[in-house]
Design a protein around this motif. Structure first.
Motif, PDB file in Angstrom:
ATOM      1  N   TYR A 120       6.049  -7.676  -2.006  1.00 18.43           N
ATOM      2  CA  TYR A 120       5.165  -7.688  -0.845  1.00 18.43           C
ATOM      3  C   TYR A 120       4.984  -6.276  -0.303  1.00 18.43           C
ATOM      4  O   TYR A 120       3.849  -5.845  -0.021  1.00 18.43           O
ATOM      5  N   CYS A 121       6.093  -5.535  -0.156  1.00 22.37           N
ATOM      6  CA  CYS A 121       6.019  -4.174   0.381  1.00 22.37           C
ATOM      7  C   CYS A 121       5.228  -3.264  -0.555  1.00 22.37           C
ATOM      8  O   CYS A 121       4.366  -2.486  -0.104  1.00 22.37           O
ATOM      9  N   TYR A 122       5.513  -3.338  -1.854  1.00 19.22           N
ATOM     10  CA  TYR A 122       4.806  -2.485  -2.812  1.00 19.22           C
ATOM     11  C   TYR A 122       3.314  -2.819  -2.828  1.00 19.22           C
ATOM     12  O   TYR A 122       2.457  -1.914  -2.800  1.00 19.22           O
ATOM     13  N   THR A 123       2.993  -4.102  -2.853  1.00 19.77           N
ATOM     14  CA  THR A 123       1.588  -4.528  -2.923  1.00 19.77           C
ATOM     15  C   THR A 123       0.826  -4.124  -1.664  1.00 19.77           C
ATOM     16  O   THR A 123      -0.336  -3.684  -1.741  1.00 19.77           O
ATOM     17  N   TRP A 124       1.468  -4.262  -0.512  1.00 22.60           N
ATOM     18  CA  TRP A 124       0.817  -3.868   0.737  1.00 22.60           C
ATOM     19  C   TRP A 124       0.480  -2.380   0.715  1.00 22.60           C
ATOM     20  O   TRP A 124      -0.634  -1.981   1.073  1.00 22.60           O
ATOM     21  N   PHE A 125       1.442  -1.555   0.272  1.00 23.58           N
ATOM     22  CA  PHE A 125       1.186  -0.109   0.216  1.00 23.58           C
ATOM     23  C   PHE A 125       0.092   0.200  -0.801  1.00 23.58           C
ATOM     24  O   PHE A 125      -0.798   1.023  -0.546  1.00 23.58           O
ATOM     25  N   TYR A 126       0.132  -0.476  -1.941  1.00 28.35           N
ATOM     26  CA  TYR A 126      -0.892  -0.267  -2.982  1.00 28.35           C
ATOM     27  C   TYR A 126      -2.282  -0.626  -2.459  1.00 28.35           C
ATOM     28  O   TYR A 126      -3.248   0.122  -2.670  1.00 28.35           O
ATOM     29  N   ASN A 127      -2.380  -1.747  -1.784  1.00 26.97           N
ATOM     30  CA  ASN A 127      -3.688  -2.195  -1.283  1.00 26.97           C
ATOM     31  C   ASN A 127      -4.245  -1.284  -0.198  1.00 26.97           C
ATOM     32  O   ASN A 127      -5.474  -1.193  -0.029  1.00 26.97           O
ATOM     33  N   ASN A 128      -3.375  -0.607   0.538  1.00 31.39           N
ATOM     34  CA  ASN A 128      -3.837   0.176   1.682  1.00 31.39           C
ATOM     35  C   ASN A 128      -3.882   1.682   1.451  1.00 31.39           C
ATOM     36  O   ASN A 128      -4.651   2.379   2.127  1.00 31.39           O
ATOM     37  N   TYR A 129      -3.092   2.193   0.509  1.00 31.73           N
ATOM     38  CA  TYR A 129      -2.984   3.652   0.387  1.00 31.73           C
ATOM     39  C   TYR A 129      -3.167   4.186  -1.031  1.00 31.73           C
ATOM     40  O   TYR A 129      -3.028   5.383  -1.270  1.00 31.73           O
ATOM     41  N   SER A 130      -3.466   3.333  -2.003  1.00 25.82           N
ATOM     42  CA  SER A 130      -3.588   3.815  -3.379  1.00 25.82           C
ATOM     43  C   SER A 130      -4.817   4.699  -3.557  1.00 25.82           C
ATOM     44  O   SER A 130      -5.908   4.407  -3.051  1.00 25.82           O
ATOM     45  N   LEU A 131      -4.640   5.803  -4.318  1.00 29.45           N
ATOM     46  CA  LEU A 131      -5.758   6.679  -4.670  1.00 29.45           C
ATOM     47  C   LEU A 131      -6.457   6.229  -5.945  1.00 29.45           C
ATOM     48  O   LEU A 131      -7.479   6.819  -6.332  1.00 29.45           O
ATOM     49  N   GLN A 132      -5.882   5.222  -6.612  1.00 27.08           N
ATOM     50  CA  GLN A 132      -6.497   4.644  -7.819  1.00 27.08           C
ATOM     51  C   GLN A 132      -6.701   5.677  -8.932  1.00 27.08           C
ATOM     52  O   GLN A 132      -7.652   5.591  -9.706  1.00 27.08           O
ATOM     53  N   LEU A 133      -5.787   6.644  -9.025  1.00 28.83           N
ATOM     54  CA  LEU A 133      -5.917   7.691 -10.049  1.00 28.83           C
ATOM     55  C   LEU A 133      -5.610   7.164 -11.440  1.00 28.83           C
ATOM     56  O   LEU A 133      -6.159   7.659 -12.427  1.00 28.83           O
ATOM     57  N   ILE A 134      -4.715   6.191 -11.535  1.00 29.00           N
ATOM     58  CA  ILE A 134      -4.358   5.652 -12.856  1.00 29.00           C
ATOM     59  C   ILE A 134      -4.538   4.145 -12.876  1.00 29.00           C
ATOM     60  O   ILE A 134      -3.817   3.432 -13.579  1.00 29.00           O
ATOM     61  N   LEU A 149       4.274   5.569  -7.223  1.00 30.78           N
ATOM     62  CA  LEU A 149       3.533   4.823  -8.251  1.00 30.78           C
ATOM     63  C   LEU A 149       2.347   4.092  -7.635  1.00 30.78           C
ATOM     64  O   LEU A 149       1.230   4.125  -8.169  1.00 30.78           O
ATOM     65  N   ALA A 150       2.583   3.428  -6.516  1.00 24.52           N
ATOM     66  CA  ALA A 150       1.496   2.724  -5.840  1.00 24.52           C
ATOM     67  C   ALA A 150       0.443   3.721  -5.351  1.00 24.52           C
ATOM     68  O   ALA A 150      -0.760   3.462  -5.438  1.00 24.52           O
ATOM     69  N   PHE A 151       0.910   4.866  -4.860  1.00 21.18           N
ATOM     70  CA  PHE A 151      -0.003   5.873  -4.313  1.00 21.18           C
ATOM     71  C   PHE A 151      -0.968   6.400  -5.372  1.00 21.18           C
ATOM     72  O   PHE A 151      -2.160   6.584  -5.104  1.00 21.18           O
ATOM     73  N   ILE A 152      -0.492   6.612  -6.601  1.00 18.75           N
ATOM     74  CA  ILE A 152      -1.380   7.157  -7.643  1.00 18.75           C
ATOM     75  C   ILE A 152      -2.181   6.060  -8.344  1.00 18.75           C
ATOM     76  O   ILE A 152      -3.048   6.360  -9.164  1.00 18.75           O
ATOM     77  N   GLY A 153      -1.865   4.793  -8.047  1.00 17.22           N
ATOM     78  CA  GLY A 153      -2.724   3.737  -8.564  1.00 17.22           C
ATOM     79  C   GLY A 153      -2.114   2.773  -9.548  1.00 17.22           C
ATOM     80  O   GLY A 153      -2.850   2.008 -10.197  1.00 17.22           O
TER      81      GLY A 153
END
Length: 377
Positions: A60-74, A142-146
């Motif tokens: 839940y924590c990882y997914t929330w951060f991914y959905n809100n702050y990911s740069l979608q680089l990878i 990891l979540a931040f870069i996508g």
């Protein structure tokens, strides 16, 4: 739903342990002790049961951060992006692992993995029940870069699976692989309580992080396994709370509020100013230590083994019906598993409170069966 690589790896883990047990038996090198191995496996099974809560929380924590702050680089599913995710995950693991040795509140969880005084493949299964509640934080890059939650689960499965095989004494140094991979030799050092080995070789797959950041140590003198202040327990529940109990006791004795707070974030060798310092790590040899050994008779061992298998069946029930079981049912069974494993520790140590808690445990199991008998049939 992606491939469950951990589930695919479990038969390999089991076969490898059985093979190592057979080799140890014929070599007569006493690499395995029944009580220690049951304790290791109990901690591992307990981690999987607690995963009913911790895995959901972490994802839940990882997914929330991914959905809100990911740069979608990878975010694109390509081999190159997967390799980047693997390297970032391994780098993040290094810092998670290093922090789990140097920050008391994290040490309290991770120290469980180091409590065994043996070193064999069963030690790889000895895992903390609490780690997943905080380890996700270290993987937020990891979540931040996508890296999607599915990619995160996949790369972390590979990181964990890789670490299984390095928990053995039967594989020596591996030539040029020693320069860049974590090998059994490197990881034996990590489990040593010898002064020169303490808090060294934190890498999961790549040893280059230790070499870059000054925490690498070659395997030289014979390794003495375990922790400096031995746990001396076969009870997995106590093993998982012991360090926190000690920290709480020290915090109460500290004479300033600043030291009471600092104790939780300082390295494990730090003490409040009004308490006597621990001093240097004592030098040890295999001959100078006496291993904890509350050994039991053959009949008692059969009892322990039978109850462990029963506990394993309860976990198998969760796994088989996890898609249809309500969360409340899974949580109830997870609590029963932890309860049973705690009782197994009590059997190992011949605790006086064993029989009342065994009666209560099997009453709770019976209640669950009565309430769900129609679903089971």
């Amino acid at each position: 739903m992606g491939t469950n690589y951990m589930a695919l790896a479990i038969p390999f883990f089991i076969v490898s342990m059985i093979l190592e047990v057979v080799i140890s038996y014929f070599r007569k090198d006493k690499l395995y002790r029944f009580n220690d191995s049951i304790s290791n496996l109990s901690n591992g099974l307990g981690q999987q049961a607690i995963g009913v809560f911790s895995r959901v929380f972490a994802m839940y924590c990882y997914t929330w951060f991914y959905n809100n702050y990911s740069l979608q680089l990878i975010s694109e599913n390509t081999p190159l992006n997967f390799c980047i995710a693997m390297v970032v995950a391994d780098f993040a693991y290094y810092w998670f692992h290093r922090a789990s040795h140097r920050t008391n509140i994290l040490v309290g969880s991770h120290v469980v993995h180091h409590q065994s005084e043996e070193y064999n493949l069963s030690v790889a299964m000895r895992q903390s029940w609490l780690t997943r509640f905080y380890s996700w934080f270290f993987y937020l890059p990891l979540a931040f870069i996508g890296a999607s939650p599915e990619t995160f689960m996949t790369v972390m499965s590979f990181v964990i699976i890789y670490q299984f095989w390095v928990h053995t004494q039967y594989i020596g140094k591996l030539g040029f692989l020693e320069y860049f991979l974590v090998t059994p030799s490197h990881h034996r050092v990590h489990h040593g309580r010898n002064p020169k080995y303490v808090d060294r070789n934190h890498g999961a797959i790549l040893i280059i992080w230790d070499k870059l950041f000054g925490t690498f140590q070659e395997e030289e003198e014979e390794v003495v396994y375990g922790i400096i202040n031995q746990a001396n327990t076969w009870n997995p529940l106590y093993a998982n709370v012991r360090h926190y109990k000690n920290l709480w006791s020290e915090a109460k004795r500290a004479d300033t509020m600043t030291d009471k707070i600092k104790l939780w974030v300082k390295p494990p060798e730090w003490r409040p100013r009004n308490l006597t310092p621990y001093g240097d790590v004592p030098n040890v040899t295999k001959e100078s230590i006496k291993k904890y050994d509350a050994n039991r008779t053959g009949v008692t061992k059969l009892w322990i083994f039978t109850q462990f298998v029963f506990t394993l069946i309860m976990f198998g029930y969760i796994q088989k019906f996890k898609a249809t079981l309500a969360f409340e049912a899974k949580a109830y069974i997870a609590i029963l598993i932890v309860w049973s494993l705690t009782n197994i520790g009590a059997i190992q140590e011949n605790k006086k409170w064993l029989m009342p808690t065994q009666i209560a445990f099997f009453s709770a199991v019976g209640t669950f069966i009565l309430l769900t008998i129609n679903d089971i049939l």
